[in-house]
Design a protein around this motif. Structure first.
Motif, PDB file in Angstrom:
ATOM      1  N   SER A 127      -9.805  28.255 -24.035  1.00 34.90           N
ATOM      2  CA  SER A 127     -11.227  28.488 -24.323  1.00 34.90           C
ATOM      3  C   SER A 127     -12.029  27.196 -24.264  1.00 34.90           C
ATOM      4  CB  SER A 127     -11.381  29.148 -25.692  1.00 34.90           C
ATOM      5  OG  SER A 127     -11.060  28.238 -26.728  1.00 34.90           O
ATOM      6  N   HIS A 128     -11.421  26.094 -24.658  1.00 35.18           N
ATOM      7  CA  HIS A 128     -12.063  24.772 -24.564  1.00 35.18           C
ATOM      8  C   HIS A 128     -11.015  23.704 -24.812  1.00 35.18           C
ATOM      9  CE1 HIS A 128     -12.428  25.616 -28.888  1.00 35.18           C
ATOM     10  NE2 HIS A 128     -12.516  24.322 -29.090  1.00 35.18           N
ATOM     11  N   VAL A 129     -11.407  22.442 -24.628  1.00 36.11           N
ATOM     12  CA  VAL A 129     -10.418  21.371 -24.485  1.00 36.11           C
ATOM     13  C   VAL A 129      -9.821  20.864 -25.807  1.00 36.11           C
ATOM     14  CG1 VAL A 129     -12.073  19.450 -24.600  1.00 36.11           C
ATOM     15  CG2 VAL A 129     -10.018  19.243 -23.144  1.00 36.11           C
ATOM     16  N   SER A 131      -7.974  19.780 -29.220  1.00 34.04           N
ATOM     17  CA  SER A 131      -6.517  19.782 -29.401  1.00 34.04           C
ATOM     18  C   SER A 131      -6.021  20.903 -30.304  1.00 34.04           C
ATOM     19  CB  SER A 131      -6.062  18.431 -29.954  1.00 34.04           C
ATOM     20  OG  SER A 131      -6.716  18.181 -31.176  1.00 34.04           O
ATOM     21  N   ASP A 132      -6.909  21.470 -31.145  1.00 35.90           N
ATOM     22  CA  ASP A 132      -6.475  22.616 -31.945  1.00 35.90           C
ATOM     23  C   ASP A 132      -6.413  23.893 -31.093  1.00 35.90           C
ATOM     24  OD1 ASP A 132      -9.284  22.254 -31.880  1.00 35.90           O
ATOM     25  OD2 ASP A 132      -9.573  23.628 -33.554  1.00 35.90           O
ATOM     26  N   HIS A 133      -6.847  23.784 -29.826  1.00 34.62           N
ATOM     27  CA  HIS A 133      -6.805  24.932 -28.903  1.00 34.62           C
ATOM     28  C   HIS A 133      -5.904  24.675 -27.688  1.00 34.62           C
ATOM     29  CE1 HIS A 133     -10.131  27.197 -30.879  1.00 34.62           C
ATOM     30  NE2 HIS A 133     -10.373  25.989 -31.355  1.00 34.62           N
ATOM     31  N   THR A 134      -5.683  23.389 -27.353  1.00 34.35           N
ATOM     32  CA  THR A 134      -4.870  23.071 -26.165  1.00 34.35           C
ATOM     33  C   THR A 134      -3.663  22.203 -26.494  1.00 34.35           C
ATOM     34  OG1 THR A 134      -6.094  21.030 -25.688  1.00 34.35           O
ATOM     35  CG2 THR A 134      -6.945  23.048 -24.686  1.00 34.35           C
ATOM     36  N   GLU A 228     -14.425  31.783 -29.150  1.00 32.28           N
ATOM     37  CA  GLU A 228     -14.140  30.363 -29.405  1.00 32.28           C
ATOM     38  C   GLU A 228     -15.167  29.727 -30.339  1.00 32.28           C
ATOM     39  OE1 GLU A 228     -15.735  27.634 -27.297  1.00 32.28           O
ATOM     40  OE2 GLU A 228     -17.003  29.108 -26.296  1.00 32.28           O
ATOM     41  N   ASP A 229     -15.611  28.505 -30.080  1.00 30.34           N
ATOM     42  CA  ASP A 229     -16.247  27.711 -31.141  1.00 30.34           C
ATOM     43  C   ASP A 229     -17.749  27.465 -30.989  1.00 30.34           C
ATOM     44  OD1 ASP A 229     -13.622  27.576 -31.933  1.00 30.34           O
ATOM     45  OD2 ASP A 229     -13.519  25.393 -32.074  1.00 30.34           O
ATOM     46  N   PHE A 230     -18.445  28.170 -30.077  1.00 33.05           N
ATOM     47  CA  PHE A 230     -19.895  27.931 -30.029  1.00 33.05           C
ATOM     48  C   PHE A 230     -20.580  28.513 -31.267  1.00 33.05           C
ATOM     49  CE2 PHE A 230     -19.818  32.059 -27.780  1.00 33.05           C
ATOM     50  CZ  PHE A 230     -20.828  32.722 -28.455  1.00 33.05           C
ATOM     51  N   GLY A 270     -13.114  31.005 -32.918  1.00 33.01           N
ATOM     52  CA  GLY A 270     -11.938  30.149 -32.991  1.00 33.01           C
ATOM     53  C   GLY A 270     -11.516  29.880 -34.419  1.00 33.01           C
ATOM     54  N   HIS A 271     -12.483  29.990 -35.337  1.00 31.38           N
ATOM     55  CA  HIS A 271     -12.258  29.713 -36.766  1.00 31.38           C
ATOM     56  C   HIS A 271     -13.162  30.648 -37.567  1.00 31.38           C
ATOM     57  CE1 HIS A 271     -10.579  25.929 -35.242  1.00 31.38           C
ATOM     58  NE2 HIS A 271     -11.608  25.971 -34.419  1.00 31.38           N
ATOM     59  N   GLY A 272     -12.754  30.987 -38.784  1.00 34.40           N
ATOM     60  CA  GLY A 272     -13.631  31.784 -39.654  1.00 34.40           C
ATOM     61  C   GLY A 272     -13.469  33.283 -39.441  1.00 34.40           C
TER      62      GLY A 272
HETATM   63 ZN   LIG Z   1     -11.700  25.156 -32.543  1.00 32.03          ZN
END
Ligand SMILES: [Zn+2]
Length: 351
Positions: A127-129, A131-134, A228-230, A270-272
């Protein structure tokens, strides 16, 4: 009174709908482990004890679409639940993963997957770069996953952090192989569509928003989108501008979701907590309000320090707020008002 009326209604509905339909529509999502609510505090110099963090199935979105997340209260960056959510679609066609969690918990992430499927790990989309995702990309690449992402994400992984500096040391097994781009003339159009395990899965590239390489992942049959995180509902918004993110793009992302998500679509941040598209609207209003206020102050010649001191986010105090989270948000808005550098090779040369 109201509760018993509701109960009566649900019993009536249950009696008139054949049970398999009922099960499909009403059973999911199953929240297995709710995200933590805090408050969380950490002593100075606290280091995340990776050996104590568990990776668990936290939500089930359909019979073969599960969500993994980490323990609460241990990861300072993500105290409500460690790391970024991972989604796992599984079945006879093998495993499709969205994101890979932190490198330090790669074995535990795989072990959690192995509690419900023995299928080969076939596809991974990032979803994005961050480190908690890749972080465990190389680990899952070595398991056999073909890795998909926006081209900007790949470039961000391999481009030196400063001009002329060394390229980041990355295990090649973790670098995306199949890449695609955000097309401003076709917002919301999938770049890739996969048919796997009875699902139709769309990889939808996003405008520069949380980063310049975001992808959201739609599971059409389950009516679920990993966003993800937007968006976040724990702490203030975060646009990673040096990785191509943009506060303005986050507003555009929310507007796009009013079109590509239905009123009943579950959105998985991604969170919450899980949300619906209408939950994005107060968040959008806050973004618009803060952008307008910061712009007005910067146009009047106020320095970043003066704008931070004005405490513009005070009306929006919410769960998970920290001074660091507030300041990061306002600093990003201030940086974007003028002289905002373009994305080059997946990066923005932020001052
Ligand atoms: Zn995240």
């Amino acid at each position: 009174m109201r509760k018993s009326a509701l109960l009566f209604l649900s019993v009536t509905v249950m009696a008139t709908i054949p049970s398999p339909v009922w099960a499909q529509q009403e059973e999911y999502p199953i929240i297995v482990v709710p995200t933590g609510e805090g408050p969380f505090t950490f002593p100075q110099g606290y280091q995340t004890p990776w050996d104590q963090i568990e990776i668990m199935v936290t939500e089930k979105m359909s019979p073969n679409l599960f969500v993994l997340h980490g323990s609460q209260g241990l990861d300072r960056g993500h105290p409500d639940a460690s790391g970024g959510r991972v989604m796992v679609l599984f079945g006879p066609d093998g495993v499709l993963l969205v994101d890979t969690q932190n490198r330090q918990v790669a074995d535990k992430t795989l072990a959690a997957i192995r509690t419900f499927t023995d299928g080969p790990i076939k596809v991974l989309v990032n979803s994005h770069v961050h480190s908690d995702h890749t972080g465990a990309n190389a680990f899952f690449g070595n398991q056999g996953a073909l890795i998909f992402a926006q081209e900007n994400l790949r470039l961000d992984m391999v481009t030196p952090r400063r001009p002329g500096g060394p390229a980041p040391t990355r295990d090649p097994a973790g670098i995306p192989v199949v890449t695609y781009r955000w097309d401003p003339s076709a917002p919301g159009e999938p770049a890739i569509t996969l048919n796997m395990n009875g699902e139709i899965v769309d990889f939808i590239p996003m405008m520069p928003s949380h980063t310049g390489g975001d992808t959201v992942v739609r599971f059409r049959n389950a009516n679920v989108i990993y966003i993800e995180d937007f968006y976040r509902n724990f702490g203030f918004p975060f646009a990673a501008q040096s990785s191509g993110g943009s506060i303005q793009g986050m507003i555009e992302a929310i507007d796009l979701f009013q079109i590509i998500a239905g009123p009943d679509t579950w959105l998985i941040p991604g969170h919450g907590k899980l949300i619906r598209r209408e939950d994005l609207l107060p968040y959008r209003a806050m973004l618009v309000d803060i952008v307008a206020k910061v712009t007005a102050r910067r146009d009047r010649g106020q320095s970043l320090e003066e704008v931070l001191a004005a405490n513009l986010t005070a009306p929006y105090e919410a769960q998970g707020d920290t001074q660091q989270s507030r300041d990061r948000f306002v600093r990003a808005v201030y940086a974007e008002v003028r002289d905002f550098p373009p994305i080059v090779n997946g990066r923005r040369a932020m001052p």
